[in-house]
Motif scaffolding. Structure first.
Motif, PDB file in Angstrom:
ATOM      1  N   GLY A 156      -6.113  17.331  15.717  1.00  0.00           N
ATOM      2  CA  GLY A 156      -6.717  18.607  16.077  1.00  0.00           C
ATOM      3  C   GLY A 156      -8.203  18.599  16.216  1.00  0.00           C
ATOM      4  O   GLY A 156      -8.799  19.647  16.496  1.00  0.00           O
ATOM      5  N   ARG A 191     -10.299  28.735  10.776  1.00  0.00           N
ATOM      6  CA  ARG A 191     -10.593  27.328  10.516  1.00  0.00           C
ATOM      7  C   ARG A 191     -11.722  27.222   9.496  1.00  0.00           C
ATOM      8  O   ARG A 191     -12.520  28.144   9.321  1.00  0.00           O
ATOM      9  N   HIS A 213       1.336  26.098  16.456  1.00  0.00           N
ATOM     10  CA  HIS A 213       0.063  25.382  16.535  1.00  0.00           C
ATOM     11  C   HIS A 213      -0.032  24.641  17.858  1.00  0.00           C
ATOM     12  O   HIS A 213       0.943  24.535  18.599  1.00  0.00           O
ATOM     13  N   HIS A 217      -4.349  29.804   6.544  1.00  0.00           N
ATOM     14  CA  HIS A 217      -3.626  31.002   6.979  1.00  0.00           C
ATOM     15  C   HIS A 217      -3.469  31.951   5.795  1.00  0.00           C
ATOM     16  O   HIS A 217      -3.192  31.509   4.669  1.00  0.00           O
ATOM     17  N   VAL A 266       1.822  19.297  13.179  1.00  0.00           N
ATOM     18  CA  VAL A 266       1.380  19.554  11.810  1.00  0.00           C
ATOM     19  C   VAL A 266       2.000  18.498  10.902  1.00  0.00           C
ATOM     20  O   VAL A 266       3.218  18.271  10.923  1.00  0.00           O
ATOM     21  N   SER A 298       7.125  22.409   7.923  1.00  0.00           N
ATOM     22  CA  SER A 298       6.423  21.964   9.133  1.00  0.00           C
ATOM     23  C   SER A 298       7.363  21.076   9.932  1.00  0.00           C
ATOM     24  O   SER A 298       7.885  20.077   9.427  1.00  0.00           O
ATOM     25  N   GLN A 319       5.141  21.115  16.096  1.00  0.00           N
ATOM     26  CA  GLN A 319       3.942  21.936  16.182  1.00  0.00           C
ATOM     27  C   GLN A 319       4.103  23.290  15.507  1.00  0.00           C
ATOM     28  O   GLN A 319       3.181  24.102  15.571  1.00  0.00           O
ATOM     29  N   THR A 335      -5.426  33.776  10.633  1.00  0.00           N
ATOM     30  CA  THR A 335      -5.687  32.328  10.620  1.00  0.00           C
ATOM     31  C   THR A 335      -7.157  32.085  10.911  1.00  0.00           C
ATOM     32  O   THR A 335      -7.740  32.728  11.798  1.00  0.00           O
ATOM     33  N   THR A 361      -2.860  24.039   6.645  1.00  0.00           N
ATOM     34  CA  THR A 361      -2.117  23.100   7.476  1.00  0.00           C
ATOM     35  C   THR A 361      -3.085  22.067   8.020  1.00  0.00           C
ATOM     36  O   THR A 361      -4.263  22.359   8.265  1.00  0.00           O
ATOM     37  N   THR A 378      -5.549  29.093  19.243  1.00  0.00           N
ATOM     38  CA  THR A 378      -4.380  28.265  19.544  1.00  0.00           C
ATOM     39  C   THR A 378      -3.286  28.407  18.506  1.00  0.00           C
ATOM     40  O   THR A 378      -2.344  27.622  18.506  1.00  0.00           O
ATOM     41  N   VAL A 379      -3.333  29.341  17.600  1.00  0.00           N
ATOM     42  CA  VAL A 379      -2.293  29.581  16.596  1.00  0.00           C
ATOM     43  C   VAL A 379      -1.735  30.982  16.816  1.00  0.00           C
ATOM     44  O   VAL A 379      -2.487  31.961  16.867  1.00  0.00           O
TER      45      VAL A 379
END
Length: 730
Positions: free
Chosen positions: A539, A556, A516, A547, A520, A458, A461, A554, A534, A500-501
């Protein structure tokens, strides 16, 4: 004829009454009382007669009393008949009444306090047993002893009482040392009380009831409810309570206070501090005794007590608390002694000490300090554990923020603020490969599967999935297929996908770049190696993402985040997910999508978490230097809180196979602990501190940034802000 017979009977009654009166002539004061009692109802007289008859059955002396009472009643009846029938008899009765009234006036009781007889006993309100062995019973006004009356022999007193018919009316008064005879009036009161009646005959126990809530114009009653059943049957609750109390008394659960034994003798000159009675009260603490004067306070002490001028000068250099308050001097006589300067001050301070000084009682317990220490096993029995620095890995130019070990334990990866990612060989310290990602690296994580040596990095972003180049040809072919993105994944709002990914192919580093929308902070792999999570602290609702590498997908988490997330960890064996915020740690079930447990840390701010390989215990590090051990089967509160680091804890880690865990902090140290988790649920985990590892230097106020255990050996890797990685071995 009828009238004559009645008159004869009345005359006979009159004679009997005169006989009874002649017998009762010594009690003159009772005549006016009899005349006054004529106005009382005849029912009360009959009650008195019946009372006397009851006592006459038990004692012969009672017969005389009953006869006299009968005579009184007869005389009263006779007087009533004579008044109605014969005028001469009425005149005679009036003369008798006038004579009795004169006698009544002469013997009338006075209300003056001078006529009262003073009690013989003048000992006051004290127990009589104090004078039991004495010959006197008090003192008179002149201070002379009042002698006791000589008591008769018991045999003589018994013979005297046997001949006395009124002996049953006599009572001995110990207080005044005399015999008291109960009067007839008092006897009537006693008899009425024994029968449960009112002491006075004119008292009406069945007076008519006055209903205050009843009036003539009332249409409706105040309450027309029927009487409840509980007023007519005994209470079961009270009986159960009584049975419980009786059982508790029999079993000894309820103990009554024993009567206090009074000491007959006590030391007159004892010290107040040794008083057992006053010692029971915590508020009473005797004042300290003043120090008695010694030879120094003498007006003519020996020469050895008089200080020299050098000693007096040395007193001035001392602190005021250590300086002697009195310097002895020598005088030829008592006349030449001056007044004491601090006399008033010393007396005033003594008064303050006696009345105003708060004194506290301190209980001293003689306890061996070693017995207060917890009994822990010896460190020799808990070996092996990392203790000394064996190897250093140097090459980074900035602070090393994160390290990660490969599943086989042969390689280690590190990420630094200088924007580079390096792979090191563990045994030799050789740097195998370097990637320059162009941004400060926050976290590196190696895939837990041996056949997939993929490294997640990471940086800002972006999350980079890099091919390390390790493994044989078949593994490399599988890795290239996984790290290939056919077409760029466009943002999609359908389902659980996050818009947004973006999954992008990174040709420069031969890997995948996950773009992202926020920075991250951490990356964690699932145990199967196909999923990774992640965390983006900024966020908001999309701060934690999961992921899937195989599907390039991906999503959430379907849970609401309560606060800013700090880190997220997968369960080592089950489908559970740990998310830690600044105050709490929440455990979710990914299959059923529900909250399982909430761990209350009670810390100011959580910095990192680690899960035990067994899965039932969690350690949490904080920004205030505290380490919390949670046993999830036991409670949601910390089982043990360890205050070990003076500064922030940056990371915590468990060993996969050995019962070891460690924590690192900004104080440039790493603590190694022994933590054994037992399979028996009745036995608590054993936590023992083992070693403090030092060696890193502080840079910009930061110390050790990360720590990881070797997967197979009891070794510990630490990454410091001084751009050095250290390996500690046993």
């Amino acid at each position: 004829m009828g009238v004559e017979t009645n008159n004869k009977a009345e005359n006979v009654k009159g004679k009997d009454s005169t006989k009874s009166k002649s017998k009762e002539e010594p009690s003159i004061s009772e005549k006016p009382q009899q005349l006054q009692q004529q106005q009382v109802a005849s029912d009360s007289d009959s009650e008195y007669d019946s009372d006397y008859e009851d006592f006459s059955e038990n004692d012969d002396s009672g017969e005389s009393l009953s006869e006299s009472e009968a005579g009184e009643s007869g005389s009263s009846g006779d007087e009533g008949v004579v008044n109605s029938d014969d005028g001469s008899d009425s005149d005679h009765a009036q003369e008798g009444q006038s004579d009795s009234s004169e006698l009544h006036q002469g013997v009338e009781e006075s209300d003056s306090s001078e006529d009262e007889v003073a009690p013989r006993n003048t000992i006051g309100d004290v127990p009589l047993k104090w004078y039991q062995d004495e010959a006197h019973i008090g003192y008179d006004l002149a201070g002379k002893k009042i002698k006791k009356k000589e008591r008769q022999d018991k045999l003589d007193s018994f013979l005297a009482t046997a001949d006395d018919s009124k002996n049953w009316l006599k009572v001995y008064d110990d207080y005044n040392d005399e015999e008291v005879e109960v009067t007839r009036k008092e006897l009537k009161l006693v008899r009425r009380l024994l029968k449960g009646k009112a002491p006075h005959a004119d008292f009406d126990p069945y007076a008519p009831y006055v209903d205050w809530f009843k009036w003539d114009d009332a249409k409706h009653p105040l309450s027309n409810a029927p009487e409840p059943k509980r007023r007519f049957i005994p209470s079961k609750w009270e009986s159960k309570k009584v049975v419980k109390l009786v059982r508790a008394i029999r079993m000894g659960l309820i103990k009554f206070d024993k009567p206090k034994e009074e000491q007959r003798f006590y030391p007159l000159w004892r010290d107040d501090s040794s008083s057992t009675e006053k010692a029971k009260h915590l508020a009473y603490i005797p004042a300290p005794k003043p120090k008695l004067p010694g030879h120094e306070e003498s007006y003519n002490p020996s020469l050895e007590y008089i200080p020299t001028q050098e000693e007096i000068n040395s007193y001035q250099l001392m602190y005021e608390e250590d300086r002697p308050k009195f310097i002895p001097k020598r005088f030829t006589s008592l006349r030449s002694i001056p007044a004491y300067d601090n006399a008033v001050k010393d007396i005033f301070e003594r008064c303050l000490d006696l009345y105003l000084c708060p004194r506290v009682r301190k209980k001293r317990i003689n306890v061996d300090p070693e017995s207060l220490k917890p009994k822990l096993p010896s460190r020799r029995d808990l070996k092996p554990y990392p203790a000394t620095c064996y190897l250093e890995y140097k090459g980074h130019k900035g602070a090393v923020m994160s390290i990660s070990t490969e599943a086989s334990g042969q390689w280690i990866a590190s990420g630094s603020l200088d924007g580079t990612v390096r792979i090191w060989e563990v045994e030799t310290g050789r740097c195998l490969r370097v990637w320059d990602v162009g941004e400060a690296v926050q976290c590196v994580a190696w895939n837990p599967l041996r056949e997939l040596p993929i490294l997640a990095v990471s940086a800002g972003q972006d999350v980079l999935l890099l091919d390390t180049g390790l493994g044989d040809g078949e593994e490399q072919k599988m890795i290239k297929d996984l790290l290939h993105v056919g077409t760029a994944k466009a943002p999609d709002d359908s389902g659980n996908k996050v818009s947004t990914v973006s999954w992008l192919q990174d040709d420069k580093h031969e890997g995948i770049r996950l773009r992202h929308f926020k920075t991250v902070s951490s990356v964690e792999w699932h145990r199967k190696g196909d999923y990774l999570s992640t965390v983006m602290p900024a966020g908001e609702s999309r701060a934690v993402l999961i992921h899937q590498l195989s599907k390039k997908h991906t999503q959430r988490i379907p849970f609401k985040l309560h606060g800013l997330p700090v880190s997220a960890v997968f369960h080592p064996t089950r489908s559970m997910f740990f998310i830690s915020t600044k105050k709490t740690v929440r455990v979710y079930d990914l299959r059923e999508q529900k909250l399982i447990k909430k761990l209350e840390t009670g810390l100011r701010e959580v910095s990192s978490i680690a899960v035990h390989p067994g899965g039932d215990n969690v350690i949490v590090g904080s920004r205030e230097g505290k380490l919390c051990w949670f046993d999830m089967d036991l409670s949601s509160q910390p089982y043990r809180i360890l205050k070990c680091h003076p500064k922030d804890i940056t990371n915590v880690a468990f060993h996969r196979t050995y019962p070891l865990f460690a924590s690192c902090s900004d104080d440039c140290t790493a603590y190694v602990f022994h933590g054994t988790v037992y399979s028996d649920l009745n036995q608590n985990p054993l936590v023992v501190p083992l070693e403090i590892l030092r060696g890193h230097a502080s840079s910009n106020g930061r110390g050790v940034m990360d720590c990881k255990f070797h997967p197979r050996q009891p070794w510990l890797f630490t990454a410091g802000a001084d751009s050095v990685i250290k390996l500690y071995c046993h």
